[in-house]
Each structure stands twice: as structure tokens, then as C-alpha cells.
Design a protein around this motif. Structure first.
Motif, PDB file in Angstrom:
ATOM      1  N   CYS A 177       0.850  -1.196   0.000  1.00 56.04           N
ATOM      2  CA  CYS A 177       0.000   0.000   0.000  1.00 56.04           C
ATOM      3  C   CYS A 177       0.886   1.247   0.000  1.00 56.04           C
ATOM      4  O   CYS A 177       1.782   1.376   0.841  1.00 56.04           O
ATOM      5  CB  CYS A 177      -0.895  -0.028   1.230  1.00 56.04           C
ATOM      6  SG  CYS A 177      -1.779   1.511   1.463  1.00 56.04           S
ATOM      7  N   ASN A 201       0.079   4.197   0.776  1.00 55.76           N
ATOM      8  CA  ASN A 201      -0.292   5.131   1.841  1.00 55.76           C
ATOM      9  C   ASN A 201       0.458   4.828   3.144  1.00 55.76           C
ATOM     10  O   ASN A 201       1.037   5.707   3.770  1.00 55.76           O
ATOM     11  CB  ASN A 201      -1.804   5.082   2.054  1.00 55.76           C
ATOM     12  CG  ASN A 201      -2.312   6.257   2.856  1.00 55.76           C
ATOM     13  OD1 ASN A 201      -1.816   7.376   2.703  1.00 55.76           O
ATOM     14  ND2 ASN A 201      -3.283   6.003   3.712  1.00 55.76           N
ATOM     15  N   CYS A 202       0.448   3.529   3.536  1.00 54.28           N
ATOM     16  CA  CYS A 202       1.107   3.150   4.789  1.00 54.28           C
ATOM     17  C   CYS A 202       2.433   2.453   4.520  1.00 54.28           C
ATOM     18  O   CYS A 202       3.072   1.968   5.442  1.00 54.28           O
ATOM     19  CB  CYS A 202       0.189   2.247   5.603  1.00 54.28           C
ATOM     20  SG  CYS A 202      -0.164   0.680   4.769  1.00 54.28           S
ATOM     21  N   CYS A 260      -4.716   1.809   8.421  1.00 49.76           N
ATOM     22  CA  CYS A 260      -4.586   2.622   7.206  1.00 49.76           C
ATOM     23  C   CYS A 260      -5.912   2.616   6.457  1.00 49.76           C
ATOM     24  O   CYS A 260      -6.464   1.555   6.189  1.00 49.76           O
ATOM     25  CB  CYS A 260      -3.466   2.056   6.334  1.00 49.76           C
ATOM     26  SG  CYS A 260      -3.451   2.749   4.682  1.00 49.76           S
ATOM     27  N   CYS A 314      -5.738   0.829   2.561  1.00 46.72           N
ATOM     28  CA  CYS A 314      -5.710  -0.630   2.383  1.00 46.72           C
ATOM     29  C   CYS A 314      -6.525  -1.323   3.478  1.00 46.72           C
ATOM     30  O   CYS A 314      -6.586  -2.541   3.520  1.00 46.72           O
ATOM     31  CB  CYS A 314      -4.273  -1.132   2.411  1.00 46.72           C
ATOM     32  SG  CYS A 314      -3.448  -0.837   3.983  1.00 46.72           S
TER      33      CYS A 314
HETATM   34 ZN   LIG Z   1      -2.217   1.014   3.742  1.00 45.68          ZN
END
Ligand SMILES: [Zn+2]
Length: 245
Positions: free
Chosen positions: A68, A70-71, A82, A85
């Protein structure tokens, strides 16, 4: 019985077919803290026997998972799951890959397409994509020990009277002569109409098995004619079937 060769080229089931979506993951996880390779992905691919001989290509639709963004695959951000995901650490992306299937592919063989598996979750190499080849049993041709086999449906009147029938081979259309009084299951060997064998610099043979087949619906006229045939038939086709008494 020498087949006459026509110049028409038989065009079989070639061309690209988009296969379904495959998400078979392998268990590539090892208890290793070093960077791990991403999981391999397996995709089943059905091809005809002709494609197996000559090679073909398929567009394979796969779902790859990536860490992912984002994280960064860590599942949590500031101790909260997160949102991107939902705490799985991975996101899935669809991808279409044009895959070449080489000539002489064998049934159940695996073709490796490097780096098209899932991304590693910790900076390792991507996994690989494996195509598992399934040669369609309903293919027109079957190849065994380099001999090409084909079932040839013939009508009852062709079986009785004989016929010249155009059939496909791997390379071209040819016309074969079915002799009068042919039974179902009778085989005809067509010399040199099989596969081209590089080492021998010649073609193998093709074996055609005549299968007597009726059309799905018989017309009233045909039924009348069969009734007349029944009343006028001679000979016993079931002589071999005798009670064991
Ligand atoms: Zn994530």
C-alpha cells in the motif's frame, strides 16, 4: 487413397483470447527477515492442440498485489488502521499482460513470465507469473507420439456409399476418399499429413477415425427412407454378440 492436396490454408483457433482473472497465490512466505520475493501468481490457460504445436499468445488478466503506497505496507498510520488498504498493507491492481506461449507446449507444463507476480512487501524481487498450460481435450486434433489424430464425423449414407470429404490438417485442407461400406471407428492413415518433424525432415502421419453420426433432427422424409432401409436391410452387424450359454 492418396489425398489430394488443396491450396487452402486451414485457419484454426488462433488469435488472442482474453483469459479470466486469476488470483491464485502461492505460499512463497519463508520465515526470513531479509527482503522476500513477492508471491508468484498462477494462471490456467487453455489452448488448442494446434496452438500447442505452433505456439500462440494470450492476454492474461491478473490481479497483482503491491504494498500500500499510503502506509508503505505497514498497515497502520499513527496507530490507526490505514484507510487506503484497510489494514491489509496491500492494494490490488488489475493488469493485462500479453504472454507468448512457445511452440511445442506440453499439457500441464508451466511457462514462467518473470517479475509479473506480486510485488514484494519489503523491497525484495517481484514474484513471477506462471501460465499452466491446459490443452483443450475438445481440440479437433490430438497429438500423441508425433502422430496427429482426428475424428471425422460421416453420415450413414457416406458410410454406405463412400465419399470424398474435405478435412483440415495442421497445415492445409485436403480431400480424403472414404471408401464405400465404411464402419464407425474405421481408421485411415494419411501418410505425411501429420506434423513436420525437423530431425527427420519429413511429416509424420495423421490418423483419421470415421465416426458415423446422424444429424440432430431427421426429416420425415429421412425417417421414411430409414424405415424402408430397415425393411430391406440384409446382413447382421451383431454376429459377434452371442450369449455365453
Ligand atoms: Zn495502507
Amino acid at each position: 487413397m492418396q489425398p489430394k492436396i488443396k491450396s487452402k490454408i486451414f485457419s484454426g483457433i488462433l488469435g488472442e483470447i482474453i483469459e479470466g482473472i486469476f488470483i491464485n497465490k502461492s505460499s512463497n512466505k519463508k520465515n526470513n527477515r531479509k527482503s522476500q520475493k513477492g508471491d508468484d501468481i498462477y494462471a490456467n490457460v487453455t489452448i488448442s492442440s494446434k496452438e500447442a504445436v505452433f505456439g500462440t499468445s494470450r492476454i492474461i488478466n491478473i490481479i497483482q498485489s503491491k504494498p500500500c503506497p499510503n502506509c508503505m505496507g505497514k498497515k497502520f498510520i499513527n496507530e490507526a488502521l490505514c484507510p487506503m488498504c484497510k489494514g491489509s498493507g496491500e492494494i490490488s491492481t488489475h493488469k493485462k499482460i500479453n504472454c507468448n506461449i512457445p511452440s511445442n507446449a506440453k499439457n500441464n507444463s508451466k511457462i514462467k513470465i518473470e517479475n509479473e507476480g506480486n510485488d514484494s512487501t519489503n523491497g525484495g524481487l517481484s514474484g513471477d507469473l506462471y501460465l499452466i498450460i491446459n490443452i483443450d481435450e475438445k481440440s479437433l486434433f490430438t497429438v500423441k507420439d508425433n502422430i496427429v489424430y482426428m475424428d471425422l464425423p460421416i453420415t450413414p449414407y457416406e458410410a454406405a456409399l463412400g465419399a470424398n470429404i474435405e478435412i483440415p490438417t495442421f497445415y492445409e485442407n485436403i480431400t480424403i476418399k472414404i471408401p464405400p461400406n465404411t464402419s464407425s471407428g474405421q481408421r485411415f492413415r494419411l501418410k505425411g499429413q501429420g506434423l513436420y518433424i525437423k530431425e527427420l525432415k519429413e511429416n509424420s502421419d495423421m490418423i483419421v477415425t470415421a465416426i458415423i453420426k446422424l444429424p440432430k433432427n431427421l426429416s420425415e422424409k429421412e425417417i421414411e427412407l430409414y424405415k424402408s432401409l430397415k425393411e430391406n436391410s440384409s446382413g447382421n452387424v451383431r454376429e459377434g454378440l452371442k450369449n455365453n450359454e
